[in-house]
Design a protein around this motif. Structure first.
Motif: not given
Length: 134
Positions: A30-35, A53-54, A67-68
């Motif tokens: 999945x994509x993540x903007x902030x964790x 971050x993203x 990975x981001x």
């Protein structure tokens, strides 16, 4: 010929039926903007503090690998020769890299770019960090 088809069907059913009754997989991409991850670490003879971050995240139960991009604050004292000017002790920078999480423990392998100066070429610096997932 009929016997061979029956054997293939039987083998297929043996592998297919248990998978139908098994619980759903807990792995996903999945994509993540902030964790909500805060990490402190070492790179390029200095320290850094960052948050994630993203990113693209792969989750397996309570473990995830991301990975981001890594918005960071690098903390490094410049070695000044003679009367030369030096950079600020704390510098904002953007890195990228891998972040592994297990429950609340975080291990990170970032890469930061150090710009070209009059005494050194610009190049990528690798680091390592440990953090906490809130």
């Amino acid at each position: 010929m009929n016997v061979i088809y029956r054997i293939y069907i039987l083998i297929g059913l043996v592998f297919l039926l248990p998978s139908r009754n098994a619980k759903a997989q807990t792995t996903k991409l999945q994509a993540s903007l902030f964790e909500g991850i805060l990490v402190a670490g070492y790179t390029d003879e200095g320290a850094y503090i960052n948050c994630t971050g993203p990113a693209v995240k792969y989750v397996v139960k309570k473990t995830s690998i991301m990975a981001g991009l890594l918005p960071s604050l690098k903390i490094k004292k410049d070695r000044v020769q003679g009367g030369a000017t030096s950079n600020s002790l704390v510098t904002p920078t953007l890195g990228f890299g891998l972040t592994g999480c297990y429950k609340h423990l975080v291990i990170q392998l970032p890469a930061f770019y150090s710009a070209k100066t009059s005494t050194a070429d610009g190049n990528w610096k690798l680091g390592i960090g440990v953090g906490y997932k809130f």
